[in-house]
Design an enzyme around this catalytic site. Sequence first.
Site, mmCIF file in Angstrom:
data_model
loop_
_atom_site.group_PDB
_atom_site.id
_atom_site.type_symbol
_atom_site.label_atom_id
_atom_site.label_comp_id
_atom_site.label_asym_id
_atom_site.label_seq_id
_atom_site.Cartn_x
_atom_site.Cartn_y
_atom_site.Cartn_z
ATOM 1 N N PRO A 28 7.246 -20.531 -58.839
ATOM 2 C CG PRO A 28 5.650 -18.827 -58.934
ATOM 3 C CD PRO A 28 6.646 -19.561 -59.772
ATOM 4 C CG LEU A 29 6.466 -24.877 -57.187
ATOM 5 C CD1 LEU A 29 7.540 -25.949 -57.360
ATOM 6 C CD2 LEU A 29 5.146 -25.341 -57.793
ATOM 7 C CB THR A 30 2.157 -22.495 -52.042
ATOM 8 O OG1 THR A 30 2.086 -21.127 -52.435
ATOM 9 C CG2 THR A 30 1.600 -22.656 -50.639
ATOM 10 C CG HIS A 175 1.022 -14.361 -56.794
ATOM 11 N ND1 HIS A 175 0.293 -14.622 -57.943
ATOM 12 C CD2 HIS A 175 0.984 -15.509 -56.065
ATOM 13 C CE1 HIS A 175 -0.168 -15.864 -57.896
ATOM 14 N NE2 HIS A 175 0.250 -16.422 -56.767
ATOM 15 C CG HIS A 178 -2.535 -18.799 -60.146
ATOM 16 N ND1 HIS A 178 -1.238 -19.100 -59.855
ATOM 17 C CD2 HIS A 178 -2.765 -19.265 -61.392
ATOM 18 C CE1 HIS A 178 -0.686 -19.734 -60.880
ATOM 19 N NE2 HIS A 178 -1.596 -19.839 -61.828
ATOM 20 C CE1 TYR A 180 -4.738 -17.477 -53.635
ATOM 21 C CE2 TYR A 180 -3.221 -17.716 -55.479
ATOM 22 C CZ TYR A 180 -3.963 -18.277 -54.442
ATOM 23 O OH TYR A 180 -3.933 -19.633 -54.229
ATOM 24 C CB ALA A 295 4.527 -20.789 -65.981
ATOM 25 N N GLY A 296 3.342 -23.406 -67.192
ATOM 26 C CA GLY A 296 2.101 -24.175 -67.167
ATOM 27 C C GLY A 296 2.082 -25.352 -68.109
HETATM 28 C C1 LIG Z 1 2.212 -27.414 -55.089
HETATM 29 C C2 LIG Z 1 1.985 -26.200 -55.936
HETATM 30 C C3 LIG Z 1 2.120 -24.950 -55.374
HETATM 31 C C4 LIG Z 1 1.967 -23.797 -56.145
HETATM 32 N N1 LIG Z 1 2.175 -22.568 -55.582
HETATM 33 C C5 LIG Z 1 2.177 -21.460 -56.343
HETATM 34 C C6 LIG Z 1 2.553 -20.198 -55.807
HETATM 35 O O1 LIG Z 1 2.926 -20.074 -54.632
HETATM 36 N N2 LIG Z 1 2.515 -19.126 -56.635
HETATM 37 C C7 LIG Z 1 2.133 -19.231 -57.948
HETATM 38 O O2 LIG Z 1 2.116 -18.223 -58.662
HETATM 39 N N3 LIG Z 1 1.800 -20.419 -58.490
HETATM 40 C C8 LIG Z 1 1.840 -21.526 -57.721
HETATM 41 N N4 LIG Z 1 1.568 -22.744 -58.302
HETATM 42 C C9 LIG Z 1 1.437 -22.835 -59.762
HETATM 43 C C10 LIG Z 1 2.799 -23.178 -60.370
HETATM 44 O O3 LIG Z 1 3.722 -22.110 -60.212
HETATM 45 C C11 LIG Z 1 2.684 -23.511 -61.871
HETATM 46 O O4 LIG Z 1 2.184 -22.417 -62.571
HETATM 47 C C12 LIG Z 1 1.795 -24.734 -62.080
HETATM 48 O O5 LIG Z 1 2.234 -25.814 -61.273
HETATM 49 C C13 LIG Z 1 1.781 -25.179 -63.527
HETATM 50 O O6 LIG Z 1 3.085 -25.467 -63.971
HETATM 51 P P1 LIG Z 1 3.630 -26.993 -64.100
HETATM 52 O O7 LIG Z 1 2.749 -27.651 -65.105
HETATM 53 O O8 LIG Z 1 5.059 -26.835 -64.575
HETATM 54 O O9 LIG Z 1 3.539 -27.627 -62.756
HETATM 55 C C14 LIG Z 1 1.648 -23.905 -57.519
HETATM 56 C C15 LIG Z 1 1.477 -25.181 -58.078
HETATM 57 C C16 LIG Z 1 1.642 -26.305 -57.317
HETATM 58 C C17 LIG Z 1 1.498 -27.661 -57.967
#
Ligand SMILES: Cc1cc2nc3c(=O)[nH]c(=O)nc-3n(C[C@H](O)[C@H](O)[C@H](O)COP(=O)(O)O)c2cc1C
Length: 367
Positions: A28-30, A175, A178, A180, A295-296
């Site tokens: 999930p990516l905002t 969700h 993080h 929230y 994830a992460g």
């Molecule tokens: C641009 C951006 C937006 C994100 N938005 C959300 C979100 O809407 N919901 C969420 O649970 N995590 C969000 N995250 C966290 C990511 O889902 C993920 O856990 C985090 O980027 C670490 O994983 P990665 O190392 O593969 O990037 C966001 C991260 C980034 C970089």
Amino acid sequence: MTGEGSIPLLTPYQMGKFKLSHRIVLAPLTRVRSYGNVPQPHAILYYSQRTTKGGLLIAEATGVSETAQGYPHTPGIWTKEQVEAWKPIVDAVHAKGGIFFCQIWHVGRVSNSGFQPNEQAPISSTDKALTPQNYPTQFTPPRRLRTEEIPQIVNDFKVAARNAIEAGFDGVEIHGAHGYLIDQFMKDQVNDRTDQYGGSLENRCRFALEIVEAVVNEIGADRVGIRLSPFADYMESGDSNPEALGLYMVESLNKYNIVYCHMVEPRMKTLEGKTECSQSLVPMRKAFKGTFISAGGYDREDGIKAVAENRTDLVCYGRLFLANPDLPRRFELNKPLNKYIRETFYLPDPVVGYTDYPFLEEEEDDK
Ligand SMILES: Cc1cc2nc3c(=O)[nH]c(=O)nc-3n(C[C@H](O)[C@H](O)[C@H](O)COP(=O)(O)O)c2cc1C
């Protein structure tokens, strides 16, 4: 994409009733490109670019009600207009054979009165304010929810889940990560309540589990996942015993038979900050009966290893998938990756940093 000699990340997996053709999940990516909290047509291209046949995608955090927002241009799913706007996006993912879950979200105190109806204070488990951050908008001190108001918020999640199914999503991800709202109830650094939603671990997790139960009863356990980050302290939401919290949650979730539990690795203390750490998700993975998603901070090798060692079922990719619309193919062929551009993550542009990252073929054609 699968077959003899496939890397473990590219082997098929049965997630409840969903037949996945590989283990690589879109995190999930905002992206703050949903003007007026309404998903926009440019999201059709963005999500369909990242769709593979039998691949799982999790949509960006999507507000459950008018009090749920804390950032500009984030989508919602509480109005008819929003539900209608999601439909062509979901249809495009389905047309390419993807499986699409909607992440349903309430920011709680990570907000500003400017995002709230009648400029009221954001709601939370607490009235403790966040300290000012290095972020363009400042946070408004929250108002602690009264005990008798909590069922209404649970109901907002339930209605949002129903709306997500109406929009065509295959399921929802609650969700709970993080910092929230749900996390603000679970973590003892934030929750200072004295009612049945505060104090003991059981009490702090009650809100999350009431939401799980309501959503399961509404749309069925086979369509419900949850995201948790017990080890993170993002948005000043940390816990003194994250392992106990994570274990209590997965054991409680087992009673509801939800399809997946999605956990953020302990090495991610914040959204993007990867650190060395000795803690692990393995005890939670072992205790959870459904599908486990990690994830992460994963790259190709790390993801392959996690699946090969049975430390997880599926691996979620955020920044790498954002910058590589064809990430599963690049992993399959072990090709170089596009670098992500942080400056455009939250640029509300319908194209730049959104749908203009090149596919492998385009790059090779350019040579
Ligand atoms: C641009 C951006 C937006 C994100 N938005 C959300 C979100 O809407 N919901 C969420 O649970 N995590 C969000 N995250 C966290 C990511 O889902 C993920 O856990 C985090 O980027 C670490 O994983 P990665 O190392 O593969 O990037 C966001 C991260 C980034 C970089």
